[in-house]
Design a protein around this motif. Structure first.
Motif, short mmCIF file in Angstrom:
data_model
loop_
_atom_site.label_atom_id
_atom_site.label_comp_id
_atom_site.label_asym_id
_atom_site.label_seq_id
_atom_site.Cartn_x
_atom_site.Cartn_y
_atom_site.Cartn_z
N ILE A 1 10.36 -18.00 2.42
CA ILE A 1 9.44 -16.87 2.27
C ILE A 1 9.60 -16.28 0.87
O ILE A 1 10.66 -15.79 0.49
CB ILE A 1 9.71 -15.80 3.36
N VAL A 2 8.51 -16.35 0.11
CA VAL A 2 8.51 -15.84 -1.26
C VAL A 2 8.06 -14.37 -1.21
O VAL A 2 7.07 -14.05 -0.55
CB VAL A 2 7.52 -16.68 -2.11
N GLY A 3 8.80 -13.49 -1.88
CA GLY A 3 8.40 -12.09 -1.92
C GLY A 3 7.03 -11.94 -2.58
O GLY A 3 6.68 -12.72 -3.48
N CYS A 4 6.22 -11.01 -2.11
CA CYS A 4 4.90 -10.83 -2.74
C CYS A 4 4.33 -9.46 -2.41
O CYS A 4 4.78 -8.78 -1.49
CB CYS A 4 3.93 -11.93 -2.31
N ASP A 5 3.36 -9.06 -3.21
CA ASP A 5 2.57 -7.86 -2.92
C ASP A 5 1.27 -8.34 -2.29
O ASP A 5 0.67 -9.32 -2.76
CB ASP A 5 2.24 -7.10 -4.22
N MET A 6 0.84 -7.65 -1.23
CA MET A 6 -0.35 -8.12 -0.50
C MET A 6 -1.28 -6.96 -0.17
O MET A 6 -0.82 -5.87 0.16
CB MET A 6 0.06 -8.76 0.84
N LEU A 7 -2.56 -7.24 -0.25
CA LEU A 7 -3.55 -6.26 0.22
C LEU A 7 -4.45 -6.96 1.23
O LEU A 7 -5.01 -8.03 0.95
CB LEU A 7 -4.38 -5.72 -0.95
N TYR A 8 -4.58 -6.34 2.40
CA TYR A 8 -5.39 -6.90 3.48
C TYR A 8 -6.74 -6.20 3.58
O TYR A 8 -6.83 -4.97 3.48
CB TYR A 8 -4.68 -6.70 4.83
N ASP A 9 -7.78 -7.01 3.82
CA ASP A 9 -9.10 -6.44 4.11
C ASP A 9 -9.64 -7.15 5.35
O ASP A 9 -9.73 -8.38 5.37
CB ASP A 9 -10.04 -6.66 2.92
N ASP A 10 -9.98 -6.37 6.38
CA ASP A 10 -10.49 -6.98 7.62
C ASP A 10 -11.95 -6.62 7.83
O ASP A 10 -12.30 -5.44 7.78
CB ASP A 10 -9.74 -6.44 8.85
N THR A 11 -12.77 -7.62 8.11
CA THR A 11 -14.14 -7.30 8.52
C THR A 11 -14.34 -7.58 10.01
O THR A 11 -15.38 -7.23 10.57
CB THR A 11 -15.18 -8.08 7.69
#
Ligand code: GLA
Length: 394
Positions: free
Chosen positions: A109-119
């Motif tokens: 598991i690589v560390g990361c910044d994430m932004l989720y968008d759900d439609t």
């Protein structure tokens, strides 16, 4: 949101530039027929939607995963070296479950910044959770492969299985494989005819000249659905055990034909269990007949099987409720609606209907009016397009 807006929002939250951003997406699903058959080793017939979860992500140099969503104020920060500390997250629970399952499976598991968008509407029975799970699994699998210099493509069936396990072990719903499989493996304009026993499948072209698939959301807030779902699953398991006393070679209800069930059903003394099993056995048979009907351009027959499916889910499986029943009843009053049923787990959520194109406006108007008068709030309508499964968007 449009992709550019999601990227802008990402930069607003995490800083930096767009250059090193990666984008992954995975859809929700609608199931046309075959309900509560998947965890019984039966057949289902779902399609991926164009409503989806999009993740914009950027790798970090450490083991931290930061997550935010475009429609929620919540921010979650996970130290992936201590993943079991995150079992009680509200938003972020699915993602923590995916990370835990992937670690078990040997992914890095690589560390990361994430932004989720759900439609995909949350809690609407269109598998917004599977969309989040599969998109998350795909993101981490791609990053893991890059970290380990593996250049084979990500195995999307494995992503579906990891997502299902996250749901079992983190969320506590003993779901089948249908939602995650559809989200991972969907193809534009194709319906997936899936055998849940061995995961063999066939992609059936949507041939519905002059008709559209319309999804209608009850907008009911679902309570206790998870425990009722798990209860249905246990009842099926109890029924199978009884039938196995006469047919010891059967490993799941999906192995049992209608004829075999009719021959041995009286072994099941508990009426409720017998009803649950009867639903599953006949529903499984309806999937086979429906797929044949669609392949033979017999859309009217397909519609009839949908109606039978709903009636069985209402009377035998008892997972509909007044909201879903009202939508289906009202739909079937409209000329041009040839089939309508609940889709997904039930207890609220959505219906799926097949409607002649020129009747859709009429359907929406009359259904909205009648439903709102009876239930007290409005339903929502989506004219469905069938999209692709999980992928990186380049
Ligand atoms: C939910 C579950 C699926 C399936 C359906 C009912 O969507 O996640 O696995 O069991 O209910 O068909």
């Amino acid at each position: 949101m449009e992709l550019q807006q999601i990227k802008d929002k990402f930069i607003e939250i995490y800083g930096g530039t767009e250059e090193d951003l990666r984008v992954f997406a995975s859809p929700g699903r609608v199931n046309l027929i075959g309900e509560h058959t998947d965890y019984n080793g039966g057949f289902v017939f779902p399609a991926a939607l164009t409503m989806k979860t999009t993740i914009v992500a950027r790798k970090r140099q450490d083991k931290i995963v930061n997550m935010a969503a475009t429609d929620l104020p919540d921010r979650v920060s996970i130290n992936t070296e201590d993943i079991n500390a995150y079992k009680d997250l509200w938003w972020g629970n699915y993602q923590a479950g995916i990370i835990a399952e992937m670690q078990k499976g040997g992914y890095e598991i690589v560390g990361c910044d994430m932004l989720y968008d759900d439609t995909t509407p949350h809690g609407g029975g269109l598998s917004s959770s599977a969309a989040i799970e599969v998109a998350t699994a795909l993101t981490f699998a791609v990053f893991s492969n890059e970290a380990k210099n593996i250049d084979t493509p990500v195995d999307m069936v494995e992503m579906a299985k990891i997502s299902q396990m996250a749901e079992h072990n983190y969320v506590g719903v003993n779901c089948g494989i249908m939602d995650q499989f559809a989200s991972a493996m969907g193809k534009e304009n194709k319906i997936i005819f899936l055998n849940c026993k061995d995961l063999s499948y066939d992609l059936v072209p949507v041939k519905m000249d002059g008709y559209k698939i319309v999804v209608t959301n009850t907008n009911k807030k679902r309570g206790l659905a998870d425990s009722k779902y798990n209860e249905r699953r246990s009842q099926c398991e109890a029924g199978l055990e009884i039938l196995k006393t006469a047919m010891p070679d059967k490993t799941c209800l999906g192995d049992i034909t209608v004829e075999e069930f009719e021959q041995h059903k009286d072994l099941i003394k508990d009426e409720i269990i017998k009803n649950r099993v009867q639903h599953v056995i006949y529903e499984d048979d309806r999937v086979l007949k429906s797929v044949d009907a669609l392949k033979n351009n017999d859309i009217l027959a397909f519609g009839q099987y949908m109606i039978q499916s709903h009636n069985s889910l209402r009377d035998l499986y008892e997972v509909t409720g007044v909201e879903l029943d009202t939508l289906v009843e009202e739909a079937l009053k409209v000329d041009g609606v040839i089939g309508s049923r609940m889709t997904g787990a039930g207890f609220g959520g959505c219906t799926v209907s097949i409607i002649r194109e020129d009747a859709i406006d009429n359907y929406i108007n009359s259904c909205k009016k009648a439903y709102t008068e009876k239930i007290g709030y409005e339903p929502s309508f989506y004219i469905t397009e069938i999209g692709n499964g999980g992928q990186e968007i380049l």
